[in-house]
Design a protein around this motif. Sequence first.
Motif, PDB file in Angstrom:
ATOM      1  N   LEU A   1       0.919 -37.756  27.236  1.00  0.00           N
ATOM      2  CA  LEU A   1      -0.395 -38.233  27.652  1.00  0.00           C
ATOM      3  C   LEU A   1      -1.373 -37.076  27.870  1.00  0.00           C
ATOM      4  O   LEU A   1      -2.533 -37.146  27.473  1.00  0.00           O
ATOM      5  N   PHE A   2      -0.906 -36.006  28.490  1.00  0.00           N
ATOM      6  CA  PHE A   2      -1.782 -34.882  28.829  1.00  0.00           C
ATOM      7  C   PHE A   2      -1.716 -33.730  27.828  1.00  0.00           C
ATOM      8  O   PHE A   2      -2.285 -32.668  28.064  1.00  0.00           O
ATOM      9  N   SER A   3      -1.060 -33.937  26.701  1.00  0.00           N
ATOM     10  CA  SER A   3      -0.868 -32.839  25.754  1.00  0.00           C
ATOM     11  C   SER A   3      -2.183 -32.328  25.160  1.00  0.00           C
ATOM     12  O   SER A   3      -2.262 -31.171  24.762  1.00  0.00           O
ATOM     13  N   GLY A   4      -3.189 -33.154  25.125  1.00  0.00           N
ATOM     14  CA  GLY A   4      -4.491 -32.674  24.652  1.00  0.00           C
ATOM     15  C   GLY A   4      -5.048 -31.575  25.533  1.00  0.00           C
ATOM     16  O   GLY A   4      -5.641 -30.609  25.047  1.00  0.00           O
ATOM     17  N   LEU A   5      -4.824 -31.695  26.824  1.00  0.00           N
ATOM     18  CA  LEU A   5      -5.295 -30.667  27.769  1.00  0.00           C
ATOM     19  C   LEU A   5      -4.483 -29.384  27.661  1.00  0.00           C
ATOM     20  O   LEU A   5      -5.029 -28.291  27.743  1.00  0.00           O
ATOM     21  N   THR A   6      -3.172 -29.529  27.499  1.00  0.00           N
ATOM     22  CA  THR A   6      -2.323 -28.327  27.469  1.00  0.00           C
ATOM     23  C   THR A   6      -2.374 -27.605  26.131  1.00  0.00           C
ATOM     24  O   THR A   6      -1.954 -26.454  26.047  1.00  0.00           O
ATOM     25  N   THR A   7      -2.897 -28.255  25.101  1.00  0.00           N
ATOM     26  CA  THR A   7      -2.970 -27.611  23.791  1.00  0.00           C
ATOM     27  C   THR A   7      -4.377 -27.181  23.395  1.00  0.00           C
ATOM     28  O   THR A   7      -4.540 -26.481  22.403  1.00  0.00           O
ATOM     29  N   MET A   8      -5.371 -27.555  24.172  1.00  0.00           N
ATOM     30  CA  MET A   8      -6.749 -27.314  23.729  1.00  0.00           C
ATOM     31  C   MET A   8      -7.087 -25.833  23.577  1.00  0.00           C
ATOM     32  O   MET A   8      -7.867 -25.471  22.701  1.00  0.00           O
ATOM     33  N   MET A   9      -6.500 -24.963  24.383  1.00  0.00           N
ATOM     34  CA  MET A   9      -6.834 -23.543  24.287  1.00  0.00           C
ATOM     35  C   MET A   9      -6.208 -22.871  23.063  1.00  0.00           C
ATOM     36  O   MET A   9      -6.658 -21.800  22.653  1.00  0.00           O
ATOM     37  N   THR A  10      -5.205 -23.485  22.483  1.00  0.00           N
ATOM     38  CA  THR A  10      -4.540 -22.901  21.310  1.00  0.00           C
ATOM     39  C   THR A  10      -4.686 -23.770  20.066  1.00  0.00           C
ATOM     40  O   THR A  10      -4.132 -23.445  19.020  1.00  0.00           O
ATOM     41  N   ARG A  11      -5.420 -24.844  20.154  1.00  0.00           N
ATOM     42  CA  ARG A  11      -5.520 -25.789  19.028  1.00  0.00           C
ATOM     43  C   ARG A  11      -6.044 -25.118  17.755  1.00  0.00           C
ATOM     44  O   ARG A  11      -5.530 -25.364  16.665  1.00  0.00           O
ATOM     45  N   GLN A  12      -7.039 -24.272  17.861  1.00  0.00           N
ATOM     46  CA  GLN A  12      -7.591 -23.625  16.668  1.00  0.00           C
ATOM     47  C   GLN A  12      -6.529 -22.755  15.994  1.00  0.00           C
ATOM     48  O   GLN A  12      -6.399 -22.768  14.775  1.00  0.00           O
ATOM     49  N   ARG A  13      -5.765 -22.018  16.779  1.00  0.00           N
ATOM     50  CA  ARG A  13      -4.691 -21.189  16.219  1.00  0.00           C
ATOM     51  C   ARG A  13      -3.610 -22.064  15.593  1.00  0.00           C
ATOM     52  O   ARG A  13      -3.078 -21.742  14.533  1.00  0.00           O
ATOM     53  N   TRP A  14      -3.281 -23.165  16.265  1.00  0.00           N
ATOM     54  CA  TRP A  14      -2.274 -24.085  15.738  1.00  0.00           C
ATOM     55  C   TRP A  14      -2.732 -24.665  14.402  1.00  0.00           C
ATOM     56  O   TRP A  14      -1.954 -24.734  13.440  1.00  0.00           O
ATOM     57  N   ASN A  15      -3.983 -25.081  14.323  1.00  0.00           N
ATOM     58  CA  ASN A  15      -4.504 -25.636  13.075  1.00  0.00           C
ATOM     59  C   ASN A  15      -4.439 -24.604  11.948  1.00  0.00           C
ATOM     60  O   ASN A  15      -4.108 -24.944  10.804  1.00  0.00           O
ATOM     61  N   GLU A  16      -4.762 -23.359  12.255  1.00  0.00           N
ATOM     62  CA  GLU A  16      -4.659 -22.280  11.269  1.00  0.00           C
ATOM     63  C   GLU A  16      -3.212 -22.126  10.802  1.00  0.00           C
ATOM     64  O   GLU A  16      -2.943 -21.985   9.607  1.00  0.00           O
ATOM     65  N   LEU A  17      -2.284 -22.158  11.724  1.00  0.00           N
ATOM     66  CA  LEU A  17      -0.868 -22.041  11.377  1.00  0.00           C
ATOM     67  C   LEU A  17      -0.423 -23.203  10.507  1.00  0.00           C
ATOM     68  O   LEU A  17       0.270 -23.019   9.504  1.00  0.00           O
ATOM     69  N   MET A  18      -0.811 -24.428  10.869  1.00  0.00           N
ATOM     70  CA  MET A  18      -0.407 -25.593  10.084  1.00  0.00           C
ATOM     71  C   MET A  18      -0.992 -25.547   8.670  1.00  0.00           C
ATOM     72  O   MET A  18      -0.335 -25.938   7.704  1.00  0.00           O
ATOM     73  N   LEU A  19      -2.210 -25.033   8.526  1.00  0.00           N
ATOM     74  CA  LEU A  19      -2.799 -24.871   7.201  1.00  0.00           C
ATOM     75  C   LEU A  19      -1.963 -23.896   6.371  1.00  0.00           C
ATOM     76  O   LEU A  19      -1.682 -24.143   5.194  1.00  0.00           O
ATOM     77  N   ARG A  20      -1.546 -22.811   6.992  1.00  0.00           N
ATOM     78  CA  ARG A  20      -0.708 -21.826   6.296  1.00  0.00           C
ATOM     79  C   ARG A  20       0.644 -22.423   5.905  1.00  0.00           C
ATOM     80  O   ARG A  20       1.166 -22.133   4.829  1.00  0.00           O
ATOM     81  N   VAL A  21       1.213 -23.243   6.774  1.00  0.00           N
ATOM     82  CA  VAL A  21       2.478 -23.912   6.455  1.00  0.00           C
ATOM     83  C   VAL A  21       2.273 -24.859   5.279  1.00  0.00           C
ATOM     84  O   VAL A  21       3.090 -24.894   4.348  1.00  0.00           O
ATOM     85  N   MET A  22       1.190 -25.609   5.309  1.00  0.00           N
ATOM     86  CA  MET A  22       0.904 -26.538   4.215  1.00  0.00           C
ATOM     87  C   MET A  22       0.717 -25.788   2.888  1.00  0.00           C
ATOM     88  O   MET A  22       1.209 -26.239   1.843  1.00  0.00           O
ATOM     89  N   ILE A  23       0.033 -24.668   2.922  1.00  0.00           N
ATOM     90  CA  ILE A  23      -0.153 -23.859   1.712  1.00  0.00           C
ATOM     91  C   ILE A  23       1.199 -23.367   1.212  1.00  0.00           C
ATOM     92  O   ILE A  23       1.500 -23.451   0.008  1.00  0.00           O
ATOM     93  N   GLU A  24       2.024 -22.872   2.113  1.00  0.00           N
ATOM     94  CA  GLU A  24       3.368 -22.402   1.742  1.00  0.00           C
ATOM     95  C   GLU A  24       4.190 -23.515   1.102  1.00  0.00           C
ATOM     96  O   GLU A  24       4.952 -23.272   0.162  1.00  0.00           O
ATOM     97  N   ARG A  25       4.024 -24.722   1.575  1.00  0.00           N
ATOM     98  CA  ARG A  25       4.773 -25.867   1.062  1.00  0.00           C
ATOM     99  C   ARG A  25       4.103 -26.523  -0.153  1.00  0.00           C
ATOM    100  O   ARG A  25       4.635 -27.474  -0.701  1.00  0.00           O
ATOM    101  N   GLY A  26       2.929 -26.049  -0.507  1.00  0.00           N
ATOM    102  CA  GLY A  26       2.205 -26.646  -1.622  1.00  0.00           C
ATOM    103  C   GLY A  26       1.576 -27.976  -1.262  1.00  0.00           C
ATOM    104  O   GLY A  26       1.315 -28.806  -2.122  1.00  0.00           O
ATOM    105  N   GLU A  27       1.299 -28.189   0.031  1.00  0.00           N
ATOM    106  CA  GLU A  27       0.740 -29.451   0.511  1.00  0.00           C
ATOM    107  C   GLU A  27      -0.689 -29.310   1.015  1.00  0.00           C
ATOM    108  O   GLU A  27      -1.214 -30.244   1.608  1.00  0.00           O
ATOM    109  N   ALA A  28      -1.301 -28.164   0.804  1.00  0.00           N
ATOM    110  CA  ALA A  28      -2.619 -27.909   1.377  1.00  0.00           C
ATOM    111  C   ALA A  28      -3.659 -28.870   0.803  1.00  0.00           C
ATOM    112  O   ALA A  28      -3.659 -29.140  -0.394  1.00  0.00           O
ATOM    113  N   PRO A  29      -4.530 -29.374   1.670  1.00  0.00           N
ATOM    114  CA  PRO A  29      -5.604 -30.269   1.197  1.00  0.00           C
ATOM    115  C   PRO A  29      -6.583 -29.485   0.330  1.00  0.00           C
ATOM    116  O   PRO A  29      -6.827 -28.315   0.558  1.00  0.00           O
TER     117      PRO A  29
END
Length: 130
Positions: free
Chosen positions: A100-128
Amino acid sequence: MDAQTLVDERGELWLALAPLWLDREPGERDYARMVTVIQHHDLTLHELEWIFRLELAPVLSRTQMSVASEWRAFDDHQLMKRLVAHNMRLTGWRRRSWALFSGLTTMMTRQRWNELMLRVMIERGEAPIT
């Protein structure tokens, strides 16, 4: 799940992702290591999101907001102890509360997380396509 199984299954991943919460921006080497470890664990993006939200953020966001925290590096042993303790208690109402509160605990790192997930998607050939 017992503590040793948690360390065996998640320890490497947890330690690889911890730099997302440091006060410095992760560098190319940090992101490359994170992607390599994520690929080794063969998790879906959905599974990774919930590891980020429920297993890591509740522990690491407290460190990030603490006045007396380690801001340049983590003591891996102490961090692992705190992560294991948190995750051993992560059942029932605690799990639902953190979800329920994960939005609050992740908001300070969300931009970094999104960058990481984009890199993972590129590595997997799934990038939008943009």
